[in-house]
Design an enzyme around this catalytic site. Sequence first.
Site, PDB file in Angstrom:
ATOM      1  N   PRO A   1      11.958  61.188  -4.889  1.00 39.92           N
ATOM      2  CA  PRO A   1      10.553  61.475  -5.187  1.00 39.92           C
ATOM      3  C   PRO A   1       9.510  60.673  -4.717  1.00 39.92           C
ATOM      4  O   PRO A   1       8.917  60.913  -4.250  1.00 39.92           O
ATOM      5  CB  PRO A   1      10.871  60.674  -6.850  1.00 39.92           C
ATOM      6  N   TYR A   2      10.342  59.568  -3.893  1.00 39.78           N
ATOM      7  CA  TYR A   2       9.446  59.259  -2.680  1.00 39.78           C
ATOM      8  C   TYR A   2       9.125  60.396  -1.470  1.00 39.78           C
ATOM      9  O   TYR A   2       7.363  60.344  -0.704  1.00 39.78           O
ATOM     10  CB  TYR A   2      10.110  57.500  -2.446  1.00 39.78           C
TER      11      TYR A   2
END
Length: 214
Positions: free
Chosen positions: A124-125
Amino acid sequence: MNVAVIGANGGIGRRLLPRLDQAGHDPIGVVRSDEQFDAIRERGGEPRLGDLEEEVAPALEGADAVVFTAGAGGSTGWDKTILVDLWGAERAVTACAEFGIDRFVMVSSRGAGDPESRQGPIKPYIVAKHVADRSLQRSPLEETILRPTRLTDEEGTGRVAAHFGTDPETGPPIPRDDVAQAVVACLENKDTVGHAVTLYGGDTPIEEAMQEAS
Protein backbone atom coordinates in the site's frame (compact mmCIF):
# COMPACT_ATOMS: atom_id res chain seq x y z
CA MET A 1 17.20 29.78 -5.54
CA ASN A 2 14.44 29.78 -2.91
CA VAL A 3 13.81 26.09 -2.19
CA ALA A 4 10.82 25.06 -0.08
CA VAL A 5 11.40 21.72 1.64
CA ILE A 6 8.22 19.90 2.64
CA GLY A 7 9.14 17.53 5.44
CA ALA A 8 12.01 19.75 6.59
CA ASN A 9 12.12 18.19 10.05
CA GLY A 10 12.26 14.62 8.73
CA GLY A 11 15.27 12.36 8.35
CA ILE A 12 16.23 13.65 4.90
CA GLY A 13 14.88 17.19 5.35
CA ARG A 14 17.05 17.83 8.42
CA ARG A 15 20.12 16.98 6.37
CA LEU A 16 18.96 18.82 3.26
CA LEU A 17 18.49 22.31 4.73
CA PRO A 18 22.14 22.91 5.65
CA ARG A 19 23.29 21.45 2.33
CA LEU A 20 21.06 23.87 0.45
CA ASP A 21 22.32 26.75 2.57
CA GLN A 22 25.96 25.79 2.01
CA ALA A 23 25.33 25.53 -1.74
CA GLY A 24 24.15 29.16 -1.83
CA HIS A 25 20.41 28.53 -1.95
CA ASP A 26 17.78 29.99 0.37
CA PRO A 27 15.99 27.05 2.00
CA ILE A 28 12.45 27.33 3.33
CA GLY A 29 11.64 24.71 5.94
CA VAL A 30 7.95 23.73 5.88
CA VAL A 31 6.93 22.13 9.17
CA ARG A 32 3.70 21.32 11.01
CA SER A 33 4.46 23.12 14.28
CA ASP A 34 6.05 26.42 15.22
CA GLU A 35 7.83 24.49 17.99
CA GLN A 36 10.17 23.31 15.21
CA PHE A 37 11.01 26.82 14.01
CA ASP A 38 14.24 27.19 16.03
CA ALA A 39 15.58 23.90 14.68
CA ILE A 40 14.83 25.03 11.12
CA ARG A 41 16.66 28.31 11.67
CA GLU A 42 19.66 26.49 13.16
CA ARG A 43 19.91 24.46 9.95
CA GLY A 44 19.92 27.59 7.80
CA GLY A 45 16.28 27.65 6.77
CA GLU A 46 13.38 30.07 6.93
CA PRO A 47 10.63 28.32 8.90
CA ARG A 48 7.05 28.28 7.64
CA LEU A 49 3.95 26.47 8.82
CA GLY A 50 2.39 23.96 6.47
CA ASP A 51 0.31 20.88 7.22
CA LEU A 52 -0.15 18.34 4.44
CA GLU A 53 -3.39 17.16 6.03
CA GLU A 54 -4.80 20.68 6.24
CA GLU A 55 -3.20 23.65 4.43
CA VAL A 56 0.25 23.68 2.85
CA ALA A 57 -0.06 25.96 -0.20
CA PRO A 58 0.63 29.33 1.52
CA ALA A 59 3.97 28.02 2.82
CA LEU A 60 5.20 27.57 -0.74
CA GLU A 61 4.53 31.09 -1.98
CA GLY A 62 7.64 32.79 -3.33
CA ALA A 63 9.60 29.57 -3.78
CA ASP A 64 11.49 28.84 -7.00
CA ALA A 65 11.53 25.09 -6.37
CA VAL A 66 9.89 22.59 -4.03
CA VAL A 67 11.32 19.40 -2.58
CA PHE A 68 8.82 16.88 -1.22
CA THR A 69 10.49 14.65 1.35
CA ALA A 70 7.60 14.17 3.76
CA GLY A 71 6.16 10.87 4.87
CA ALA A 72 3.67 9.59 7.39
CA GLY A 73 6.20 7.14 8.82
CA GLY A 74 5.97 3.47 9.62
CA SER A 75 4.37 3.93 13.03
CA THR A 76 1.13 5.34 11.62
CA GLY A 77 -1.75 3.65 9.83
CA TRP A 78 -2.46 3.45 6.12
CA ASP A 79 -4.92 6.32 6.47
CA LYS A 80 -2.00 8.66 7.21
CA THR A 81 -0.03 7.23 4.29
CA ILE A 82 -2.90 8.14 1.96
CA LEU A 83 -3.33 11.61 3.44
CA VAL A 84 0.37 12.54 3.58
CA ASP A 85 2.37 10.51 1.06
CA LEU A 86 -0.33 10.50 -1.62
CA TRP A 87 -2.89 13.25 -1.17
CA GLY A 88 -0.46 15.65 0.49
CA ALA A 89 1.99 15.24 -2.36
CA GLU A 90 -0.72 15.80 -4.96
CA ARG A 91 -1.88 18.97 -3.20
CA ALA A 92 1.70 20.26 -3.13
CA VAL A 93 1.99 19.68 -6.88
CA THR A 94 -1.28 21.52 -7.46
CA ALA A 95 -0.12 24.44 -5.30
CA CYS A 96 3.10 24.72 -7.31
CA ALA A 97 1.15 24.89 -10.56
CA GLU A 98 -1.08 27.60 -9.09
CA PHE A 99 1.87 29.69 -7.85
CA GLY A 100 3.91 29.26 -11.02
CA ILE A 101 6.63 27.24 -9.26
CA ASP A 102 8.13 25.19 -12.07
CA ARG A 103 10.72 22.97 -10.36
CA PHE A 104 9.77 20.00 -8.16
CA VAL A 105 11.93 17.21 -6.74
CA MET A 106 10.04 14.27 -5.27
CA VAL A 107 11.72 11.92 -2.83
CA SER A 108 9.78 8.73 -3.48
CA SER A 109 10.71 5.09 -2.92
CA ARG A 110 12.36 2.25 -4.79
CA GLY A 111 9.67 0.11 -6.35
CA ALA A 112 7.24 2.98 -6.91
CA GLY A 113 7.70 2.72 -10.66
CA ASP A 114 6.12 -0.75 -10.66
CA PRO A 115 4.05 -1.37 -7.53
CA GLU A 116 2.77 -4.69 -8.90
CA SER A 117 6.26 -6.04 -8.39
CA ARG A 118 6.01 -5.51 -4.64
CA GLN A 119 4.02 -7.75 -2.34
CA GLY A 120 3.37 -7.94 1.38
CA PRO A 121 2.68 -5.24 3.96
CA ILE A 122 4.68 -2.56 2.16
CA LYS A 123 2.59 -2.66 -1.03
CA PRO A 124 0.00 0.00 0.00
CA TYR A 125 2.86 2.41 0.73
CA ILE A 126 4.45 1.71 -2.66
CA VAL A 127 1.09 2.18 -4.40
CA ALA A 128 0.65 5.56 -2.66
CA LYS A 129 4.09 6.65 -3.81
CA HIS A 130 3.39 5.43 -7.35
CA VAL A 131 0.18 7.46 -7.64
CA ALA A 132 1.86 10.58 -6.23
CA ASP A 133 4.76 10.19 -8.65
CA ARG A 134 2.40 9.70 -11.57
CA SER A 135 0.46 12.85 -10.68
CA LEU A 136 3.71 14.82 -10.67
CA GLN A 137 4.80 13.34 -13.99
CA ARG A 138 1.48 14.32 -15.56
CA SER A 139 1.69 17.88 -14.24
CA PRO A 140 3.24 20.82 -16.12
CA LEU A 141 6.08 21.01 -13.59
CA GLU A 142 9.74 20.30 -14.32
CA GLU A 143 10.07 17.22 -12.15
CA THR A 144 12.78 14.89 -10.95
CA ILE A 145 11.81 11.83 -8.93
CA LEU A 146 14.35 10.17 -6.65
CA ARG A 147 13.55 6.62 -5.54
CA PRO A 148 16.01 5.60 -2.83
CA THR A 149 16.19 2.08 -1.47
CA ARG A 150 16.31 1.34 2.27
CA LEU A 151 17.56 4.39 4.14
CA THR A 152 20.12 4.47 6.95
CA ASP A 153 21.35 7.10 9.39
CA GLU A 154 24.99 6.30 8.72
CA GLU A 155 27.36 9.08 7.68
CA GLY A 156 27.11 9.92 4.02
CA THR A 157 29.75 8.69 1.60
CA GLY A 158 29.15 11.23 -1.16
CA ARG A 159 28.75 8.31 -3.58
CA VAL A 160 25.74 6.45 -4.97
CA ALA A 161 24.58 4.07 -7.66
CA ALA A 162 22.01 5.95 -9.76
CA HIS A 163 19.75 4.06 -12.16
CA PHE A 164 17.87 6.26 -14.65
CA GLY A 165 14.63 4.76 -15.91
CA THR A 166 15.34 1.34 -14.40
CA ASP A 167 14.53 -0.08 -10.99
CA PRO A 168 16.92 -2.87 -9.94
CA GLU A 169 15.55 -5.07 -7.18
CA THR A 170 18.73 -5.36 -5.13
CA GLY A 171 21.55 -3.13 -3.97
CA PRO A 172 23.14 -1.63 -0.87
CA PRO A 173 21.14 0.68 1.43
CA ILE A 174 21.78 4.39 1.17
CA PRO A 175 22.45 6.98 3.89
CA ARG A 176 19.87 9.73 4.18
CA ASP A 177 22.71 12.24 3.94
CA ASP A 178 23.57 10.98 0.46
CA VAL A 179 19.94 11.29 -0.63
CA ALA A 180 19.97 14.91 0.58
CA GLN A 181 23.12 15.57 -1.44
CA ALA A 182 21.49 13.97 -4.48
CA VAL A 183 18.53 16.35 -4.14
CA VAL A 184 20.87 19.36 -4.28
CA ALA A 185 22.67 17.86 -7.29
CA CYS A 186 19.33 17.41 -9.08
CA LEU A 187 18.25 20.97 -8.40
CA GLU A 188 21.51 22.20 -9.90
CA ASN A 189 21.36 19.98 -12.98
CA LYS A 190 18.51 20.69 -15.38
CA ASP A 191 19.33 17.52 -17.30
CA THR A 192 17.70 15.52 -14.49
CA VAL A 193 14.29 17.03 -15.31
CA GLY A 194 11.87 14.38 -16.52
CA HIS A 195 13.81 11.50 -14.97
CA ALA A 196 12.95 8.99 -12.26
CA VAL A 197 16.15 7.82 -10.58
CA THR A 198 16.51 4.77 -8.37
CA LEU A 199 19.26 5.29 -5.79
CA TYR A 200 21.38 2.72 -3.98
CA GLY A 201 24.58 3.03 -2.07
CA GLY A 202 27.41 2.93 -4.58
CA ASP A 203 30.80 4.11 -5.77
CA THR A 204 30.03 6.99 -8.15
CA PRO A 205 30.40 10.57 -6.82
CA ILE A 206 26.90 12.00 -6.52
CA GLU A 207 27.34 14.99 -8.83
CA GLU A 208 28.89 12.71 -11.44
CA ALA A 209 26.08 10.18 -11.03
CA MET A 210 23.50 12.88 -11.70
CA GLN A 211 25.32 13.77 -14.92
CA GLU A 212 24.23 10.43 -16.35
CA ALA A 213 20.94 12.11 -17.24
CA SER A 214 22.62 14.30 -19.88
